[in-house]
Enzyme design. Sequence first.
Site, PDB file in Angstrom:
ATOM      1  N   SER A  69     -11.103   1.578  -5.222  1.00  0.00           N
ATOM      2  CA  SER A  69     -11.178   0.141  -5.424  1.00  0.00           C
ATOM      3  C   SER A  69     -12.532  -0.238  -6.041  1.00  0.00           C
ATOM      4  O   SER A  69     -12.880   0.259  -7.093  1.00  0.00           O
ATOM      5  CB  SER A  69     -10.921  -0.581  -4.093  1.00  0.00           C
ATOM      6  OG  SER A  69     -10.716  -1.949  -4.287  1.00  0.00           O
TER       7      SER A  69
ATOM      8  N   HIS B   1      -2.154  -0.357  -3.305  1.00  0.00           N
ATOM      9  CA  HIS B   1      -3.568  -0.204  -3.650  1.00  0.00           C
ATOM     10  C   HIS B   1      -4.291   0.752  -2.712  1.00  0.00           C
ATOM     11  O   HIS B   1      -5.183   1.483  -3.129  1.00  0.00           O
ATOM     12  CB  HIS B   1      -4.235  -1.587  -3.631  1.00  0.00           C
ATOM     13  CG  HIS B   1      -5.696  -1.555  -3.952  1.00  0.00           C
ATOM     14  ND1 HIS B   1      -6.187  -1.049  -5.143  1.00  0.00           N
ATOM     15  CD2 HIS B   1      -6.780  -1.961  -3.234  1.00  0.00           C
ATOM     16  CE1 HIS B   1      -7.516  -1.150  -5.151  1.00  0.00           C
ATOM     17  NE2 HIS B   1      -7.884  -1.697  -4.016  1.00  0.00           N
TER      18      HIS B   1
END
Length: 201
Positions: A23, A177
């Site tokens: 991320s 994610h």
Amino acid sequence: MAEDVAAFIQEHNLDSPILMGHSMGAKVAMTLALQTPDLVHRLIAVDNSPVNAILSRDFARYVRAMKRIDQAKVSKQSEADEMLKEDEQNIGIRQFLLTNMFRDPETKTLKFRIPLDILAKSLDRMGEFPYLPETHRYAKPTLFVRGTTSHYVPDDVIPLIGRFFPRFTLNSIEAGHWVQAEKPNEFKEAVETWIKDQETD
């Protein structure tokens, strides 16, 4: 943050490190590799790409939930998990977020070690990326791991990745994610296989 990581590598005399980030951490790792390639032996970027992007609303929701947990002064991780469940149903993601907790030696309560107030104020700028492929390239082997249901590494950005990182490999895992939390075994296998393949080249 890339400068902080560079300082850590130099202060600890780390030789030929493989740098991996997820991320925002992936953007930090990419930034460091592009600005100081001699410090990074190999690069692994997990579910993010070298573009300016708007962060998912999930991040702000998670920060708010974590601040509520801090304020509640919980003493057990199960209590923190129960509170976090109001904002995130996936147990893998909750467990991943809760790895940021530690027990305060003075109050004996659990707290998050990350600076939640700073994160909350900085979220609007955390999706930015500082470089262009015309000026910066990292020519060493690079692995991109993406979640197939995440939007952070879409197909249309793959050519741009190749311009920044011409020796990249892309591995797609059926996950969102939080790839390493949702599919830890598949993630571990993808990373370990890639590293072993690089060692034999």
